[in-house]
Motif scaffolding. Structure first.
Motif, PDB file in Angstrom:
ATOM      1  N   ALA A  44       0.818  -1.213   0.000  1.00 19.68           N
ATOM      2  CA  ALA A  44       0.000   0.000   0.000  1.00 19.68           C
ATOM      3  C   ALA A  44       0.851   1.263   0.000  1.00 19.68           C
ATOM      4  CB  ALA A  44      -0.932  -0.003   1.207  1.00 19.68           C
ATOM      5  N   ARG A  45       2.021   1.194   0.599  1.00 19.00           N
ATOM      6  CA  ARG A  45       2.889   2.374   0.680  1.00 19.00           C
ATOM      7  C   ARG A  45       3.620   2.656  -0.625  1.00 19.00           C
ATOM      8  NH1 ARG A  45       4.418   0.158   6.313  1.00 19.00           N
ATOM      9  NH2 ARG A  45       3.204   1.490   7.729  1.00 19.00           N
ATOM     10  N   LYS A  46       3.600   1.720  -1.541  1.00 20.37           N
ATOM     11  CA  LYS A  46       4.352   1.898  -2.784  1.00 20.37           C
ATOM     12  C   LYS A  46       3.726   2.937  -3.710  1.00 20.37           C
ATOM     13  CE  LYS A  46       6.835  -2.450  -3.446  1.00 20.37           C
ATOM     14  NZ  LYS A  46       7.009  -3.611  -4.346  1.00 20.37           N
ATOM     15  N   SER A  47       2.407   3.026  -3.691  1.00 17.41           N
ATOM     16  CA  SER A  47       1.735   3.942  -4.616  1.00 17.41           C
ATOM     17  C   SER A  47       0.312   4.196  -4.144  1.00 17.41           C
ATOM     18  CB  SER A  47       1.695   3.342  -6.030  1.00 17.41           C
ATOM     19  OG  SER A  47       0.862   2.194  -6.058  1.00 17.41           O
ATOM     20  N   ALA A  48      -0.273   5.267  -4.651  1.00 15.72           N
ATOM     21  CA  ALA A  48      -1.671   5.566  -4.331  1.00 15.72           C
ATOM     22  C   ALA A  48      -2.583   4.469  -4.868  1.00 15.72           C
ATOM     23  CB  ALA A  48      -2.059   6.919  -4.913  1.00 15.72           C
ATOM     24  N   ALA A  49      -2.247   3.952  -6.052  1.00 14.00           N
ATOM     25  CA  ALA A  49      -3.060   2.883  -6.630  1.00 14.00           C
ATOM     26  C   ALA A  49      -2.997   1.628  -5.763  1.00 14.00           C
ATOM     27  CB  ALA A  49      -2.583   2.572  -8.047  1.00 14.00           C
ATOM     28  N   GLY A  50      -1.804   1.331  -5.248  1.00 12.76           N
ATOM     29  CA  GLY A  50      -1.656   0.178  -4.368  1.00 12.76           C
ATOM     30  C   GLY A  50      -2.422   0.362  -3.070  1.00 12.76           C
ATOM     31  N   ARG A  51      -2.338   1.567  -2.519  1.00 17.29           N
ATOM     32  CA  ARG A  51      -3.086   1.874  -1.290  1.00 17.29           C
ATOM     33  C   ARG A  51      -4.580   1.677  -1.504  1.00 17.29           C
ATOM     34  NH1 ARG A  51      -3.345   7.928  -0.712  1.00 17.29           N
ATOM     35  NH2 ARG A  51      -4.851   7.475  -2.381  1.00 17.29           N
ATOM     36  N   ASP A  52      -5.081   2.194  -2.619  1.00 12.78           N
ATOM     37  CA  ASP A  52      -6.522   2.090  -2.888  1.00 12.78           C
ATOM     38  C   ASP A  52      -6.930   0.639  -3.132  1.00 12.78           C
ATOM     39  OD1 ASP A  52      -6.643   4.801  -2.610  1.00 12.78           O
ATOM     40  OD2 ASP A  52      -6.686   5.229  -4.762  1.00 12.78           O
ATOM     41  N   ARG A  53      -6.051  -0.119  -3.756  1.00  8.00           N
ATOM     42  CA  ARG A  53      -6.357  -1.532  -3.998  1.00  8.00           C
ATOM     43  C   ARG A  53      -6.488  -2.291  -2.683  1.00  8.00           C
ATOM     44  NH1 ARG A  53      -3.006  -5.403  -8.226  1.00  8.00           N
ATOM     45  NH2 ARG A  53      -4.349  -7.247  -8.062  1.00  8.00           N
ATOM     46  N   VAL A  54      -5.584  -2.013  -1.764  1.00  6.24           N
ATOM     47  CA  VAL A  54      -5.650  -2.662  -0.456  1.00  6.24           C
ATOM     48  C   VAL A  54      -6.904  -2.217   0.290  1.00  6.24           C
ATOM     49  CG1 VAL A  54      -4.533  -2.866   1.805  1.00  6.24           C
ATOM     50  CG2 VAL A  54      -3.155  -2.980  -0.283  1.00  6.24           C
ATOM     51  N   ARG A  55      -7.209  -0.937   0.244  1.00  2.00           N
ATOM     52  CA  ARG A  55      -8.394  -0.435   0.942  1.00  2.00           C
ATOM     53  C   ARG A  55      -9.672  -1.081   0.414  1.00  2.00           C
ATOM     54  NH1 ARG A  55      -7.072   6.087   1.501  1.00  2.00           N
ATOM     55  NH2 ARG A  55      -5.726   5.902   3.346  1.00  2.00           N
ATOM     56  N   ARG A  56      -9.771  -1.243  -0.904  1.00  2.00           N
ATOM     57  CA  ARG A  56     -10.967  -1.876  -1.471  1.00  2.00           C
ATOM     58  C   ARG A  56     -11.096  -3.320  -0.999  1.00  2.00           C
ATOM     59  NH1 ARG A  56      -9.264   0.953  -6.120  1.00  2.00           N
ATOM     60  NH2 ARG A  56      -8.332  -0.947  -6.984  1.00  2.00           N
ATOM     61  N   ALA A  57      -9.978  -4.029  -0.974  1.00  2.00           N
ATOM     62  CA  ALA A  57     -10.016  -5.426  -0.526  1.00  2.00           C
ATOM     63  C   ALA A  57     -10.394  -5.514   0.948  1.00  2.00           C
ATOM     64  CB  ALA A  57      -8.656  -6.080  -0.764  1.00  2.00           C
ATOM     65  N   VAL A  58      -9.893  -4.586   1.744  1.00  2.00           N
ATOM     66  CA  VAL A  58     -10.212  -4.564   3.173  1.00  2.00           C
ATOM     67  C   VAL A  58     -11.678  -4.210   3.392  1.00  2.00           C
ATOM     68  CG1 VAL A  58      -9.774  -3.314   5.325  1.00  2.00           C
ATOM     69  CG2 VAL A  58      -7.858  -4.103   3.924  1.00  2.00           C
TER      70      VAL A  58
END
Length: 229
Positions: free
Chosen positions: A193-207
Motif C-alpha cells: 500500500a505504501r508503494k503507490s496511491a493505486a496500491g493503497r486504494d487496492r488494499v483499501r478496497r479489498a479490506v
C-alpha cells in the motif's frame, strides 16, 4: 552409526577450512540423519577457494531431492544461508520451487522462508510467487505466516505482489487465536500500500470488502496504519 552432533560440528569446521572434498565425503553417507546434520552445519561463510560455496550449494541441491523431509528442510537452510554470504544460489531456484509444493508441511514452510530471503536476486520469481500465494491458504497452522512473510520480502525486493492482495486480506480476516499470520499479512499489505496511491486504494478496497475482527490487535494496528496513508 555416526554421531550426528559430531557430524554437525565437523561440517562447520570443514566449511571454515574450505575442505569441500571432506564435506562431500561426509555427505555421501547413506544415513539420512547424517546428511541432514552435514547440511545443518553448512550455515557459515565458506572458507578456502571460490568453488567451495558453489560446491556446498550443489550438495544442497542434491539434498533437496532426498526422500527424507529433514534433509530437504536443511537444504532450504543452506540455500538461504549461502545466499547471505554472497554465494551464487541460482542452481537452487528450481529446487526451491519444487520444495514450496513439497508433501511435508515443514519443508514447505522452510522453503517459503528461504524464498523470501533469496528473492532479491534477479531471477524469474513468478512461479515462486504463485506458489507462495497458494500457501496463504495452506491448512498447516504455521504456513500462511511464512508465505505472507516471504511475500512482504518479495515486495521489498521490488516484485509486484498485487495479485496476492485478496488472499493476504483473507489471512488478515482469520479469527484464530494465533495472531502471527495476521501480523505478517498486515506487513505485506502495508508495504504494498505504501508503494503507490493505486496500491493503497487496492488494499483499501479489498479490506472494505472483507470482515475483519477489530478486537485483534494486529487488525486494529493495521487499520490505523492503512488509514494514515
Amino acid at each position: 552409526m555416526m554421531n550426528t552432533d559430531a557430524v554437525f560440528y565437523r561440517a562447520i569446521e570443514l566449511l571454515k577450512r574450505g575442505d569441500l572434498a571432506r564435506i562431500k565425503t561426509l555427505f555421501a553417507s547413506s544415513d539420512a540423519a547424517v546428511k541432514a546434520a552435514v547440511l545443518n552445519g553448512l550455515w557459515g561463510e565458506p572458507g578456502g577457494k571460490p568453488e567451495v560455496g558453489p560446491g556446498v550449494v550443489a550438495l544442497a541441491v542434491e539434498g533437496a531431492a532426498h526422500p527424507s523431509p529433514e534433509v530437504r528442510r536443511m537444504a532450504c537452510s543452506v540455500f538461504q544461508n549461502q545466499d547471505a554470504w554472497g554465494v551464487d544460489v541460482s542452481p537452487a531456484i528450481g529446487p526451491l520451487l519444487a520444495l514450496l509444493g513439497d508433501a511435508d508441511a515443514e519443508v514447505r514452510r522452510t522453503a517459503a522462508y528461504a524464498t523470501g530471503n533469496v528473492c532479491r536476486r534477479r531471477f524469474d520469481w513468478s512461479p515462486h510467487f504463485a506458489a507462495l500465494r497458494r500457501l496463504l491458504s495452506d491448512p498447516y497452522l504455521y504456513l500462511p505466516e511464512a508465505a505472507a512473510w516471504a511475500l512482504a520480502k518479495m515486495s521489498r525486493a521490488g516484485h509486484d505482489i498485487g495479485p496476492a492482495i485478496g488472499p493476504l486480506v483473507r489471512v488478515l480476516s482469520r479469527r484464530r487465536e494465533y495472531g502471527e499470520p495476521r501480523k505478517q499479512a498486515a506487513k505485506a499489505l502495508l508495504h504494498y500500500a505504501r508503494k503507490s496511491a493505486a496500491g493503497r486504494d487496492r488494499v483499501r478496497r479489498a479490506v472494505d470488502a472483507a470482515t475483519l475482527d477489530g478486537r485483534r490487535k494486529e487488525v486494529t494496528r493495521f487499520l490505523e496504519q492503512l488509514g494514515a496513508l
